[in-house]
Write a protein that holds these residues in place. Sequence first.
Motif, short mmCIF file in Angstrom:
data_model
loop_
_atom_site.label_atom_id
_atom_site.label_comp_id
_atom_site.label_asym_id
_atom_site.label_seq_id
_atom_site.Cartn_x
_atom_site.Cartn_y
_atom_site.Cartn_z
N ALA A 47 0.81 -1.22 0.00
CA ALA A 47 0.00 0.00 0.00
C ALA A 47 0.84 1.27 0.00
O ALA A 47 0.30 2.37 -0.04
CB ALA A 47 -0.94 0.00 1.21
N SER A 48 2.16 1.13 0.04
CA SER A 48 3.03 2.31 0.05
C SER A 48 4.43 1.89 -0.40
O SER A 48 4.78 0.70 -0.42
CB SER A 48 3.10 2.92 1.45
OG SER A 48 3.77 2.05 2.34
N GLY A 49 5.23 2.91 -0.70
CA GLY A 49 6.62 2.64 -1.05
C GLY A 49 7.38 2.02 0.10
O GLY A 49 8.21 1.12 -0.10
N MET A 50 7.11 2.49 1.32
CA MET A 50 7.83 1.96 2.49
C MET A 50 7.48 0.50 2.74
O MET A 50 8.33 -0.29 3.16
CB MET A 50 7.53 2.82 3.72
CG MET A 50 8.19 4.20 3.65
SD MET A 50 7.94 5.19 5.13
CE MET A 50 6.20 5.55 4.97
N GLU A 51 6.21 0.14 2.49
CA GLU A 51 5.83 -1.26 2.65
C GLU A 51 6.55 -2.14 1.63
O GLU A 51 7.00 -3.25 1.94
CB GLU A 51 4.31 -1.42 2.50
CG GLU A 51 3.83 -2.84 2.78
CD GLU A 51 2.32 -2.96 2.68
OE1 GLU A 51 1.83 -4.11 2.54
OE2 GLU A 51 1.62 -1.91 2.75
N GLY A 57 13.45 -6.04 1.57
CA GLY A 57 14.61 -6.10 2.43
C GLY A 57 15.40 -4.82 2.50
O GLY A 57 16.57 -4.81 2.92
N LEU A 58 14.79 -3.68 2.11
CA LEU A 58 15.43 -2.38 2.21
C LEU A 58 14.99 -1.70 3.50
O LEU A 58 13.97 -2.07 4.10
CB LEU A 58 15.07 -1.51 1.01
CG LEU A 58 15.41 -2.09 -0.38
CD1 LEU A 58 14.89 -1.17 -1.47
CD2 LEU A 58 16.90 -2.31 -0.52
N ASP A 59 15.73 -0.67 3.92
CA ASP A 59 15.30 0.05 5.11
C ASP A 59 14.19 1.04 4.76
O ASP A 59 13.74 1.11 3.60
CB ASP A 59 16.49 0.75 5.80
CG ASP A 59 17.12 1.85 4.95
OD1 ASP A 59 16.46 2.36 4.01
OD2 ASP A 59 18.28 2.23 5.23
N ALA A 60 13.75 1.82 5.75
CA ALA A 60 12.59 2.71 5.54
C ALA A 60 12.85 3.77 4.49
O ALA A 60 11.91 4.32 3.90
CB ALA A 60 12.20 3.36 6.87
N ASN A 61 14.14 4.08 4.23
CA ASN A 61 14.49 5.09 3.22
C ASN A 61 14.80 4.47 1.86
O ASN A 61 15.15 5.19 0.92
CB ASN A 61 15.68 5.91 3.70
CG ASN A 61 15.35 6.73 4.93
OD1 ASN A 61 14.30 7.39 4.99
ND2 ASN A 61 16.23 6.69 5.93
N GLY A 62 14.69 3.16 1.79
CA GLY A 62 14.90 2.51 0.51
C GLY A 62 16.34 2.10 0.22
O GLY A 62 16.68 1.82 -0.93
N TYR A 63 17.18 2.01 1.26
CA TYR A 63 18.57 1.63 1.08
C TYR A 63 18.83 0.25 1.67
O TYR A 63 18.13 -0.19 2.58
CB TYR A 63 19.51 2.65 1.73
CG TYR A 63 19.43 4.02 1.10
CD1 TYR A 63 19.97 4.28 -0.15
CD2 TYR A 63 18.80 5.08 1.78
CE1 TYR A 63 19.89 5.53 -0.72
CE2 TYR A 63 18.72 6.34 1.22
CZ TYR A 63 19.26 6.56 -0.03
OH TYR A 63 19.18 7.81 -0.59
N GLU A 64 19.86 -0.42 1.14
CA GLU A 64 20.27 -1.70 1.72
C GLU A 64 20.77 -1.45 3.14
O GLU A 64 21.56 -0.53 3.36
CB GLU A 64 21.40 -2.33 0.89
CG GLU A 64 21.00 -2.73 -0.52
CD GLU A 64 20.20 -4.03 -0.55
OE1 GLU A 64 19.92 -4.58 0.53
OE2 GLU A 64 19.86 -4.48 -1.67
#
Length: 405
Positions: A47-51, A57-64
Motif C-alpha cells: 500500500a506504500s513505497g515503504m511497505e 529487504g530495504l530500510d525505511a528510506n529505501g537503502y540496503e
Amino acid sequence: MNKLTALDGAGKRWHMRIAVVDDNPMNITVVKEILKRAGYADMLTAASGMELFAQLGLDANGYEPEGAAGGDDHGIDLILLDMMMPGVDGITVCARIQESPRLRDIPIIMVTAIGDSKKLAEALDAGAIDYVTKPINRIELLARIRVALRLKEQKDWHKERDRRVREELQLAREVQYAALPQPVDDEGMAIDAIYRPSEELSGDLYAWHRIDDNRYGIAVIDAMGHGISSSLASMFIASVLKEAMTKQVEPKRVVKELNRRSHQLQFADQLIQYYFTGLYMVVDLNKGVLEYVNAGHPPGLLIRSDGQVENFKVGGVAIGLFSEMALEKHVIEILPGDRIMLFTDGMYDLVGSDYEADRETSLAELLRPFCGKTPVKALEDALFTGEQREDLASDDRCIVVVDIK
C-alpha cells in the motif's frame, strides 16, 4: 518458489510474480482482477513505497541495511508502481530500487493518472522501463507486461550466464596459478616471483627447472594480448616450455623449440597470429655465469651487491612471428650477492615513460635499491602497494627474482 504460469500473445507459457503497489485499495483490486483473469495469479501487494521497501529487504528510506547482505526480493519479476503516493512517491521508490545491485534488474512499470510528460520523463530517468495510465486499459496493461516479462527473462539469462563464466574464470585462474613453479631456496641460489594479472587470467608466465646440481633454467614469457585468449596461449606455451627446458637445456635450442611449437597455434584466418616475447637463461653456479637468449622481451637486470646495475641485451624478434629466427646467446659473469630480475613489459607501467630507452633506465633506477638483501615480499609491497599504484593494472605484470648466494 513455485509460480503459476500465464500465456502470452503467442501462447507461450511464462512464469512470473508481480508486485502491485498503490495506496488506493480499489486500484489494487482492479489490477489484481485483470492479472488473475489473464493467468497471473502469483501476486504481492503493497500500500506504500515503504511497505514495498520492507518486503524487498530495504530500510525505511529505501537503502540496503548497512552491514547486511540484503533481504529477500520475494522472487519478484515485475513491479507495477503507482507514481503518486503519499510519503514516498513512485519516482523515488523506483530510483531507490535501481540503486540496489540486488534489485535493479526488476522491471518497473509506472502507473499514473497524470499526463505530465515531465513527470513521466523523470520516472523513466529513474529507471522505469514503461508506464500505463489510469483508468487502466486491460489490453494495454497485459501487452506491456509481456514486454517486461521478456526483458526480465533476458536479463535473468544473462545474469546466469555471467555467473557461470565467472565461476569458470575463477577455476581457470586457480589452474593457471597451480601451474606456476614454487619458490626455490637452495644452497647456492634462491628463485621467487611476483605475479600480478591485470584481469582474472594472465598472458604472462614464468618457469624454472633444475637441470643438475649446479644449473637452473629460468624463463619469463609474455603472450600477445590480455584475458582468456592470451592466457590459453600462454598455458600452451607453458607446457611446451617445461618439456623444452628438460630436453633441450641450451638457451638457443629452447627458444627455437618454443618458436617451432608456437606455430601450431596459427589458424586459417591469417588475421589471427599468436606470438610471445620471452627471455630464457641458464644459471651455472659452477662456472659463475648465466647464459641467455632474449626473443623480443624487455631486457633483464643484474643488480650487484654494491648496487651497480648491469642491463641485459635487448632481444631480437618475438617467438611465433617467423618460422626461422636468428638468435644470439649472451653470457654474463655472476657473483655471490648478485640479484637477477627478469620481468614482462607491464612493469614499465610503474615508471610511465613512453620512450623505450627512458623507461628501461627509469625502471632500473626504481629497482636498484632492492638488491639481494631485500626480501621479495618487501619488494612487492614497495612496488605495488599504495593508492598511486591502483590505476596501473592496464597490463599483466610479472617479475622473477634470482638471488645468487
